[in-house]
Design a protein around this motif. Structure first.
Motif, short mmCIF file in Angstrom:
data_model
loop_
_atom_site.label_atom_id
_atom_site.label_comp_id
_atom_site.label_asym_id
_atom_site.label_seq_id
_atom_site.Cartn_x
_atom_site.Cartn_y
_atom_site.Cartn_z
N ILE A 54 2.77 6.90 10.47
CA ILE A 54 1.90 6.13 9.55
C ILE A 54 0.88 6.65 8.98
O ILE A 54 -0.08 7.30 10.00
CB ILE A 54 1.70 4.73 10.21
N ALA A 105 -1.13 4.29 4.22
CA ALA A 105 0.07 3.35 4.48
C ALA A 105 -0.33 2.17 5.26
O ALA A 105 -0.35 1.15 5.19
CB ALA A 105 1.13 4.20 4.82
N HIS A 150 -3.00 0.07 3.59
CA HIS A 150 -2.15 -0.67 2.46
C HIS A 150 -1.33 -1.92 2.94
O HIS A 150 -1.50 -3.03 2.59
CB HIS A 150 -1.16 0.23 1.73
N GLU A 151 -0.77 -1.72 4.23
CA GLU A 151 0.07 -2.72 4.64
C GLU A 151 -1.22 -3.89 5.47
O GLU A 151 -0.86 -5.03 5.43
CB GLU A 151 0.77 -2.21 6.07
N ARG A 169 -2.08 -6.29 2.76
CA ARG A 169 -1.11 -7.08 2.63
C ARG A 169 -1.41 -8.59 3.26
O ARG A 169 -1.40 -9.61 3.03
CB ARG A 169 0.42 -6.63 2.81
N TYR A 170 -1.65 -8.13 4.59
CA TYR A 170 -1.98 -9.26 5.48
C TYR A 170 -3.18 -10.06 5.31
O TYR A 170 -3.42 -11.18 5.29
CB TYR A 170 -2.01 -9.03 7.05
N GLU A 230 4.43 -2.77 14.87
CA GLU A 230 3.36 -2.56 13.37
C GLU A 230 2.99 -3.47 12.82
O GLU A 230 1.79 -3.59 12.44
CB GLU A 230 4.60 -1.83 12.59
N GLU A 231 3.70 -4.79 12.86
CA GLU A 231 3.12 -6.09 12.44
C GLU A 231 1.63 -6.31 13.06
O GLU A 231 0.80 -6.74 12.36
CB GLU A 231 4.20 -7.03 12.26
N TYR A 286 -1.07 -4.24 11.81
CA TYR A 286 -1.46 -4.52 10.49
C TYR A 286 -2.15 -6.06 10.51
O TYR A 286 -3.33 -5.89 9.74
CB TYR A 286 -0.28 -4.50 9.40
N GLY A 338 -5.64 -6.57 9.20
CA GLY A 338 -5.80 -7.53 7.93
C GLY A 338 -6.90 -8.57 7.99
O GLY A 338 -7.38 -8.65 7.09
N GLU A 394 7.42 -12.16 7.75
CA GLU A 394 8.37 -11.64 6.73
C GLU A 394 8.24 -12.68 5.24
O GLU A 394 8.95 -12.10 4.30
CB GLU A 394 9.86 -12.11 7.29
#
Lengths: 578, 78
Positions: A49, A53, A56-57, A60-61, A84-85, A88, A92, A158
C-alpha cells in the motif's frame, strides 16, 4: 515545511515536529505518494500500500463519515477486525478532525449478548457519533444500538458513500495541536471505560522522542502482528512507522497466533530491523515453530527485538536467543521498553546503545523490605531486567504511598511527567483526578531506579497480564458471585507466573459447599466459561475449596495476595513470591 | 486416540487431571486459549501423525474432543 535532507533523516525528530498528525499526513502524500507505507500480510499473500493509496482510502471513510453527519471533535468507534479497513477508518476519522477509537472485535469466544450490551452502554455513555463495522456484524449490532439519541450513524465498510478527495481533506486542516487526535484504552479496560485522550501534540512528541531513543533511521523496516486496540500495536506497530515513512510489514494477531512462523518469514523477506513483542511471544516463537518451518529464515537484519507490555523474564530472552542464534539472530538485539497508553506509548527504553542491564538482587530483601539489594553469596536471588532510561522529555520518579520521593533501589510507585501524556480520561474527570497531580501521572505500577535505569517489580493493583492482555482480578471475581453453589464474595483471582510460557496464568479460588463431584465439575465449567466469555482469556487453574479456606482481612474482605501465597505454597508447592 | 487427547488436554493445558472433560464439551475458548492452539496441533502431529494447517485450527474443526478425533481420522484416511 522542510523538504530537503530528508533522505538521510527521519521526518519527525526532536528538532522538527509538525503541529498535527494531519500536517504530517499532508507532507507524506505530497512528497512521497509512491512510497510503500504498509505491506499487509495475509493468508492470500502480501499487499503493498503506497501513501497515495492509503490516504485515498482513508478519504473515502472521511467522506462517508462526513455524509453521515460526523463533525470535527465527534467520537467515532471502529468495530472492525485487524484489517485494512480498520487502518483506513482510523485515519479517515482523523482526516475529518473526528476522534477515532478502536473497539475490540467480537471473537467466537466472547458471549455475543454480553459483548453487544457492553458496546451499547459505552456508545450511549460516551456520546459516540458514528460506528464503523462489517456487513456481517451490522444486522446484529444495529438492533442493540437503537434509541441512542447521540448516535448518528452505523456505517458498513462495504456500503460507503462514494467520494472523498484526499487533497481537499488535507487542505482543510480541521485540527489544532492540542485537539484530541484519538483515544487509546487504558490497561485492563476495554472500549471506552477509560478512554485515554491523546492530543496531536502528545502523539507527535512521543514519536519524536521515542524515535530518537531507538535511533530510528530511514533504513529501518518494522514488522508487527500486534493488535491495534493496544498502545504497543497502535503506536509502535502503526502510527509511528506511517508518520515516519518507515515501511511497516503488518500481520493480523489472529493469523500469527495460529501460525507464528509468519513473523519470522516476514522479517526475513523484508529485512525488517525492528519488532515489538510482549514477553510471552519470545517463548511462543521459540517453542511453537518446528525446525522444518524455519527453512530460509534469516534474522540478521533484526537490530532490536523490543520486549514490552508484560513483565520481562530474563529466561524468555535466553530461550529465544538460544533457539534463533542459528538463524542469524543477534542476542544484543534483545531490548526492553516500559510503556503505557497514558504516555501515548514509551516511557523508557533499554538495550539500544549498550547491552541490557541485568540486576541480580536478593530475593528476600526485595520481597520483605521492598529494597533491591545486589545479591551476595548463596542468598536466593532474582534477576531483574532493566527497562532502560526515560526517553527524551520524560521524567520518572519512584514514590511512596504518600507520593514522596524514595531513594535509589527502593521499591515504590512509578510516577512520570512528559510532553506526550494524556490530556485526561474521556468523560472521566474523576478517574483523571485520581492519577494526576501537579503535572505528574501516577502509574500504579511498582518499581525501582538504579543507576538511572528503571526496573519494574509489579503492575497496577494486582493486574494480571496474560499473553500481553491486561485483566483486573476484580472483574473476574465479579463474574463469579451469582454462580449457583459458589459463596458470593468468597472467590479470589490472581496471576501465577508461568516461566515455561513467559507469561502469567489466571488462577481462581472459589469456596463451595458441595462435595459432589458432578456438582463441582459443573461449577468448575461455569467459572471457566464465564471467564472466557467476558475476558477472552482462559482460567488455567480453577481451584474449588471448602468453606473457610480463603484468608480474609480484618475487615472481612478476601485477601487476594495472602490467598495467592497460600495457593502457591499448598497447591502448586512453590515458595511463593513473584 | 480420544483418551490420549483428553489426558493431554486435562494435564498439560487445564492443569487439572481430575477435570471430567466430556466428548462434546467445547474446549476452545472456555478451556484453552488461542495461544494453546498451536500446541494442540503440534501434539496431534507428533502423536498421531496428522498435520493441520493454521487455517484449519478453528472451533468448527477442533472445538470438541469428538470433532478433533473425527478430523484427525479424516486426515489419516485421506
Amino acid at each position: 515545511m522542510i523538504k530537503t535532507a530528508l533522505t538521510t533523516e527521519i521526518p519527525i525528530r526532536p528538532d522538527r515536529r509538525p503541529a498535527t498528525l494531519l500536517d504530517q499526513a499532508r507532507w507524506l502524500v505530497e512528497t512521497h505518494p509512491d512510497a510503500t507505507t504498509i505491506v499487509f500480510v495475509s493468508r492470500e499473500g502480501e499487499r503493498l500500500i503506497t501513501y497515495r493509496a492509503f490516504f485515498h482510502e482513508a478519504a473515502r471513510y472521511a467522506y462517508a463519515l462526513e455524509s453521515a453527519g460526523v463533525r470535527p471533535g465527534d467520537l467515532v468507534v471502529l468495530v472492525l477486525q485487524h484489517s485494512e479497513e480498520l487502518l483506513y477508518g482510523f485515519w479517515g476519522a482523523m482526516l475529518l478532525g473526528a476522534v477515532p477509537s478502536i473497539f475490540p472485535f467480537l471473537s467466537d469466544k466472547l458471549d455475543p449478548e454480553r459483548y453487544f450490551e457492553s458496546v451499547r452502554s459505552l456508545i450511549a455513555l460516551s456520546e459516540v457519533k458514528a460506528v464503523i463495522t462489517y456487513p456481517d456484524l451490522e444486522p446484529t449490532l444495529r438492533p442493540h444500538l437503537e434509541n441512542i439519541p447521540t448516535l448518528g450513524a452505523i456505517l458498513n465498510v462495504e456500503h460507503l458513500a462514494p467520494g472523498g478527495d484526499v487533497a481537499a481533506y488535507l487542505a482543510r486542516n480541521p485540527a489544532q495541536a492540542d485537539d484530541t487526535a484519538f483515544l487509546q484504552h487504558s490497561s485492563g479496560s476495554t472500549g471506552l471505560q477509560k478512554g485515554v485522550m491523546l492530543s496531536h501534540r502528545a502523539v507527535i512528541n512521543q514519536v519524536a522522542s521515542y524515535s530518537a531513543a531507538i535511533r530510528l533511521s530511514p533504513d529501518d523496516v518494522i514488522a508487527s502482528w500486534l493488535p491495534l486496540y493496544h498502545d504497543m500495536g497502535l503506536i509502535a506497530g502503526f502510527m509511528m512507522p506511517v508518520l515516519q515513512k518507515i515501511p511497516l510489514v503488518l500481520m493480523s494477531p489472529f493469523h500469527w497466533v495460529r501460525d507464528p512462523k509468519i513473523l519470522l518469514h516476514a522479517i526475513t523477506r523484508h529485512r525488517a530491523t525492528l519488532c515489538w513483542l510482549p514477553n510471552f511471544a519470545y517463548n511462543f516463537l521459540a517453542t511453537r515453530i518446528r525446525d522444518d518451518a524455519l527453512q530460509g529464515v534469516d534474522l540478521r537484519s533484526w537490530r532490536a527485538a523490543i520486549n514490552c507490555s508484560e513483565p520481562v523474564y530474563a529466561e524468555s530472552h535466553r530461550t529465544f536467543a538460544e533457539r534463533f542464534v542459528a538463524y542469524g539472530f543477534r542476542p544484543e538485539a534483545l531490548t526492553t521498553c516500559y510503556a503505557m497508553a497514558e504516555n501515548t506509548f514509551a516511557v523508557t527504553q533499554g538495550g539500544i546503545d549498550a547491552p541490557l542491564t541485568l540486576d541480580v538482587v536478593d530475593r528476600r530483601i526485595l520481597m520483605e523490605e521492598r529494597r533491591a539489594v545486589p545479591a551476595t553469596g548463596d542468598a536466593p536471588a532474582v534477576t531483574m531486567v532493566s527497562c532502560g532510561r526515560p526517553i527524551l522529555n520524560c521524567e520518572v520518579r519512584v514514590v511512596d504511598d504518600q507520593r514522596r520521593d524514595l531513594p535509589e533501589r527502593h521499591v515504590g510507585e512509578i510516577a512520570l511527567r512528559s510532553d506526550s501524556m494524556l490530556t485526561g480520561y474521556y468523560h472521566r474527570p474523576d478517574a483523571t483526578a485520581e492519577v494526576m497531580a501537579d503535572g505528574w501521572y501516577f502509574t500504579g505500577d511498582m518499581g525501582y531506579l538504579a543507576g538511572g535505569e528503571l526496573y519494574i517489580t509489579g503492575r497496577k493493583k494486582d493486574l494480571i497480564i496474560v499473553g500481553g492482555k491486561n485483566i483486573y482480578p476484580q472483574d473476574i471475581e465479579n463474574l463469579l458471585n451469582d454462580i449457583p453453589g459458589v459463596h458470593p464474595g468468597r472467590t479470589t483471582a490472581f496471576g501465577v507466573p508461568n516461566p515455561q510460557l513467559g507469561t502469567e496464568d489466571i488462577a481462581i479460588i472459589a469456596e463451595v459447599d458441595t462435595e459432589d463431584p458432578e456438582q463441582r465439575a459443573a461449577i468448575n465449567r461455569e467459572i471457566r466459561a464465564r471467564v472466557a466469555q467476558s475476558t477472552e482469556a482462559t482460567a488455567r487453574y480453577v481451584h474449588l475449596v471448602g468453606p473457610r479456606w480463603l484468608i480474609k482481612t480484618s475487615s472481612g474482605k478476601v485477601a487476594r495476595r495472602a490467598n495467592r501465597e497460600k495457593f502457591l505454597k499448598e497447591v502448586l508447592g512453590q515458595n511463593g513470591g513473584d | 486416540m480420544k483418551d490420549k487427547l483428553r489426558t493431554y488436554i486435562t494435564t498439560e493445558l487445564i492443569k487439572d487431571p481430575t477435570y471430567p472433560l466430556t466428548d462434546d464439551e467445547v474446549i476452545m475458548g472456555t478451556l484453552i486459549d488461542s495461544f494453546s492452539l498451536v500446541q494442540v496441533a503440534m501434539f496431534i502431529e507428533d502423536t498421531f501423525g496428522a498435520h493441520f494447517d493454521d487455517s484449519e485450527l478453528t472451533v468448527e474443526n477442533m472445538g470438541t474432543l469428538n470433532k478433533m478425533v473425527a478430523n484427525i481420522q479424516a486426515k489419516l484416511q485421506s
